[in-house]
Scaffold this motif. Structure first.
Motif, PDB file in Angstrom:
ATOM      1  N   PRO A 342      -2.380   2.095  -5.240  1.00 32.89           N
ATOM      2  CA  PRO A 342      -1.245   1.440  -4.583  1.00 32.89           C
ATOM      3  C   PRO A 342       0.080   1.777  -5.268  1.00 32.89           C
ATOM      4  O   PRO A 342       0.109   2.154  -6.437  1.00 32.89           O
ATOM      5  CB  PRO A 342      -1.558  -0.055  -4.729  1.00 32.89           C
ATOM      6  N   LYS A 343       1.162   1.615  -4.487  1.00 27.84           N
ATOM      7  CA  LYS A 343       2.509   1.857  -5.015  1.00 27.84           C
ATOM      8  C   LYS A 343       2.895   0.740  -5.977  1.00 27.84           C
ATOM      9  O   LYS A 343       2.282  -0.338  -5.999  1.00 27.84           O
ATOM     10  CB  LYS A 343       3.512   1.891  -3.859  1.00 27.84           C
ATOM     11  N   ALA A 344       3.976   0.985  -6.710  1.00 23.35           N
ATOM     12  CA  ALA A 344       4.423   0.007  -7.718  1.00 23.35           C
ATOM     13  C   ALA A 344       4.821  -1.330  -7.093  1.00 23.35           C
ATOM     14  O   ALA A 344       4.757  -2.372  -7.752  1.00 23.35           O
ATOM     15  CB  ALA A 344       5.584   0.588  -8.510  1.00 23.35           C
ATOM     16  N   ASP A 345       5.218  -1.311  -5.830  1.00 19.91           N
ATOM     17  CA  ASP A 345       5.658  -2.583  -5.225  1.00 19.91           C
ATOM     18  C   ASP A 345       4.483  -3.402  -4.682  1.00 19.91           C
ATOM     19  O   ASP A 345       4.671  -4.515  -4.182  1.00 19.91           O
ATOM     20  CB  ASP A 345       6.702  -2.330  -4.120  1.00 19.91           C
ATOM     21  N   GLY A 346       3.275  -2.831  -4.728  1.00 21.16           N
ATOM     22  CA  GLY A 346       2.111  -3.593  -4.283  1.00 21.16           C
ATOM     23  C   GLY A 346       1.632  -3.229  -2.895  1.00 21.16           C
ATOM     24  O   GLY A 346       0.706  -3.860  -2.378  1.00 21.16           O
ATOM     25  N   THR A 347       2.245  -2.202  -2.284  1.00 20.89           N
ATOM     26  CA  THR A 347       1.790  -1.775  -0.957  1.00 20.89           C
ATOM     27  C   THR A 347       0.979  -0.477  -1.064  1.00 20.89           C
ATOM     28  O   THR A 347       1.065   0.243  -2.062  1.00 20.89           O
ATOM     29  CB  THR A 347       2.971  -1.539   0.008  1.00 20.89           C
ATOM     30  N   PHE A 348       0.221  -0.193  -0.008  1.00 27.89           N
ATOM     31  CA  PHE A 348      -0.580   1.032   0.051  1.00 27.89           C
ATOM     32  C   PHE A 348       0.138   2.081   0.893  1.00 27.89           C
ATOM     33  O   PHE A 348       0.768   1.756   1.900  1.00 27.89           O
ATOM     34  CB  PHE A 348      -1.942   0.754   0.689  1.00 27.89           C
ATOM     35  N   ARG A 349       0.005   3.325   0.519  1.00 26.66           N
ATOM     36  CA  ARG A 349       0.576   4.423   1.312  1.00 26.66           C
ATOM     37  C   ARG A 349      -0.213   4.529   2.631  1.00 26.66           C
ATOM     38  O   ARG A 349      -1.410   4.193   2.686  1.00 26.66           O
ATOM     39  CB  ARG A 349       0.498   5.729   0.534  1.00 26.66           C
ATOM     40  N   PRO A 350       0.452   5.032   3.681  1.00 22.11           N
ATOM     41  CA  PRO A 350      -0.210   5.079   4.995  1.00 22.11           C
ATOM     42  C   PRO A 350      -1.458   5.966   5.029  1.00 22.11           C
ATOM     43  O   PRO A 350      -2.407   5.653   5.756  1.00 22.11           O
ATOM     44  CB  PRO A 350       0.872   5.622   5.937  1.00 22.11           C
ATOM     45  N   GLU A 351      -1.484   7.044   4.235  1.00 22.52           N
ATOM     46  CA  GLU A 351      -2.690   7.900   4.229  1.00 22.52           C
ATOM     47  C   GLU A 351      -3.911   7.080   3.789  1.00 22.52           C
ATOM     48  O   GLU A 351      -5.042   7.326   4.229  1.00 22.52           O
ATOM     49  CB  GLU A 351      -2.537   9.073   3.247  1.00 22.52           C
ATOM     50  N   GLU A 352      -3.680   6.126   2.902  1.00 20.76           N
ATOM     51  CA  GLU A 352      -4.802   5.325   2.399  1.00 20.76           C
ATOM     52  C   GLU A 352      -5.203   4.224   3.387  1.00 20.76           C
ATOM     53  O   GLU A 352      -6.400   4.011   3.622  1.00 20.76           O
ATOM     54  CB  GLU A 352      -4.455   4.729   1.035  1.00 20.76           C
ATOM     55  N   THR A 353      -4.214   3.546   3.967  1.00 25.34           N
ATOM     56  CA  THR A 353      -4.586   2.497   4.924  1.00 25.34           C
ATOM     57  C   THR A 353      -5.279   3.122   6.137  1.00 25.34           C
ATOM     58  O   THR A 353      -6.231   2.563   6.687  1.00 25.34           O
ATOM     59  CB  THR A 353      -3.365   1.672   5.379  1.00 25.34           C
TER      60      THR A 353
END
Ligand code: EAT
Length: 475
Positions: A342-353
């Motif tokens: 996950p990114k530093a802000d706590g969200t997942f990149r779209p390729e992963e979701t």
């Protein structure tokens, strides 16, 4: 000469038969080798064995640079950026002052995992950099010192558990932040420091078990350095200490070394720990490769990135490739764990979701072939993988490559016959197999293009004395 030959032949025959009844011969006396023969048989391990699909999460300070610093791109794995000569140590060691994942919603994370069909997850409580995602009282280098302040791990364990997903804790023995950690012990002062470090490790692990009592096990990493592998006695003591604190705990082979420095497998080739934990970014090819041991494979979506890396380069695995790896792992009696950063802000990149969604869509239809599945004992065929529903006569065929003929060859062991073939999830639907030889069939599925691997369910039984197919030619 003749006598000698006969004696040698007898000896060979003897060796051969003993090798078959007991494939491993203990020739070296060990105090800190394997303490068990064969796989664990308890309920906790049976549960682990049934989970099959896991979600790995690498999250830490390395997500902030994401593989880039001062406009330059690091070619290695993003979670290793601190070791890059272009990144000043003090810059990395101050990143914690920026760690503030305002968009971290553990319920959302757990939902993604659930949607993918993951039955367990592994979270990096502390990677090689030493930064702790829980407020450890044994170091100040934790999330408590960051602007975020709050514990990351506790709410994550709760959120995943609430959705029925088991949680395992990744813990790195390498700790670049701790003054007492050393890769090798060169002086008496190093040794003294390392004995303090071992107490620190023990304290942190106990702290994790006390704070998060529902966790099912630890996933150890960074155990290859001389300081660790030359202290097999300590890895042995630590394993027993943790299991006595938390009965049923599951710990892979990576933790362990024996007193001769052999890792994973002791000097008599016996597996240490509860399952083989050496399958990192690679999978066994065939059943013989895993020697009957429980095992787990961990896989990155790009070639070698675990923590968040802003620019993914090289081959990126598609959902279908990951599904095939999952199915292959299950067919060889192992668990498969897909990593996300996950990114530093706590969200997942779209390729992963996207991959979590796509794999989950497949699992909703075909998951019955994966959970609780294992090695079927049939000859592998080129169309894909057999998976046996553990302890039953049901065997799934996961078809990844349909031959141009549209005929899938099924060759069962002698005296085993096909009683019924149906598409997965449609027990009423029947596919009539064509008998082409004794215990050998074609299942005709046509060769229309398919969007994803598909699954058939076979019910097998025992042949009566008179049954069988075409006569075998005498040659
Ligand atoms: O950073 C990776 C990731 O956490 C993986 C599960 N293990 C770590 C790791 N460290 C390595 C050092 C040398 C070679 C490969 C490595 N993988």
């Amino acid at each position: 000469m003749k006598k000698y030959c006969i004696a040698a032949a007898l000896l060979l025959a003897q060796l051969h038969s003993s090798a078959q009844s007991n494939p491993i011969k203990d020739t070296i006396t060990l105090q800190h080798g394997a303490h068990r023969t064969g796989n664990r048989t308890d309920a906790d391990m049976a549960r682990w064995r049934s989970l099959r699909l896991g979600q790995f999460i690498h999250w830490g300070l390395y997500a902030i640079p994401g593989g880039e610093w001062n406009g330059k791109t690091y070619n290695g794995a993003a979670e290793w950026i601190r070791s890059w000569k272009e990144m000043p140590r003090c810059d990395y060691d101050n990143l914690y002052k920026q760690f503030n994942p305002v968009n971290y919603h553990p319920e959302q994370w757990a939902q993604y995992a659930k949607d993918m069909g993951a039955a367990y997850m592994i979270i990096t409580t502390k990677h090689h950099d030493g930064f702790c995602l829980w407020p450890s009282k044994y170091t100040r280098y934790t999330v408590a010192a960051s602007p975020y302040k709050k514990d990351i791990i506790g709410p994550m364990v709760d959120a995943y558990n609430k959705k029925g997903i088991d949680v395992y804790l990744y813990f790195s023995i390498i700790d670049w932040n701790h003054p007492d950690w050393h890769a090798s012990l060169k002086t008496p002062a190093d040794s003294l420091a390392y004995s303090r470090f071992k107490v620190f490790v023990k304290n942190q692990l106990k702290e994790l078990l006390v704070k998060y009592p529902t966790v099912k096990g630890f996933w150890f990493d960074g155990t290859w350095d001389d300081s660790w592998k030359n202290d097999g006695a300590f890895s042995d003591e630590l394993e027993q200490y943790l299991q006595q604190l938390h009965p049923g705990l599951i710990i892979g082979s990576r933790l362990r070394a024996d007193e001769k420095g052999a890792r994973h497998f002791d000097s008599n080739s016996r597996l240490m720990g509860d399952y083989e934990q050496g399958w990192e970014r690679k999978l066994p090819e065939k059943y013989a490769d895993i020697h009957g041991n429980d095992w787990e494979g961990v896989m990155t979506i790009p070639e070698n990135q675990w923590g968040y890396c802003a620019k993914w380069t090289g081959h990126i695995k598609s959902s279908d490739e990951l599904i095939e790896m999952l199915v292959k792992s299950t067919s060889l009696g192992g668990n498969f764990v897909i990593n996300f950063g996950p990114k530093a802000d706590g969200t997942f990149r779209p390729e992963e979701t996207q991959r979590m969604q796509e794999i989950g869509n497949w699992m909703k239809v075909n998951g019955a072939a994966v959970y609780g599945g294992g090695y079927a004992g049939f000859d592998k065929q080129d169309w894909g993988y057999y998976i046996r529903k553990n302890g039953s006569d049901s065997v799934y065929m996961v078809v990844c490559n349909v031959p141009v003929s549209g005929n899938l060859r099924v060759k069962l062991p002698p005296r085993v016959i096909l009683l019924k073939v149906s598409p997965v999830g449609q027990p009423e639907a029947r596919i009539t197999p064509e008998l082409i030889g004794r215990s050998e069939y074609f299942i005709q599925v046509g060769n229309a293009p398919r969007a994803a691997p598909f699954v058939l369910l076979l019910q097998t039984g025992n042949a009566g004395a008179e049954s069988g197919g075409a006569d075998k030619a005498r040659t």
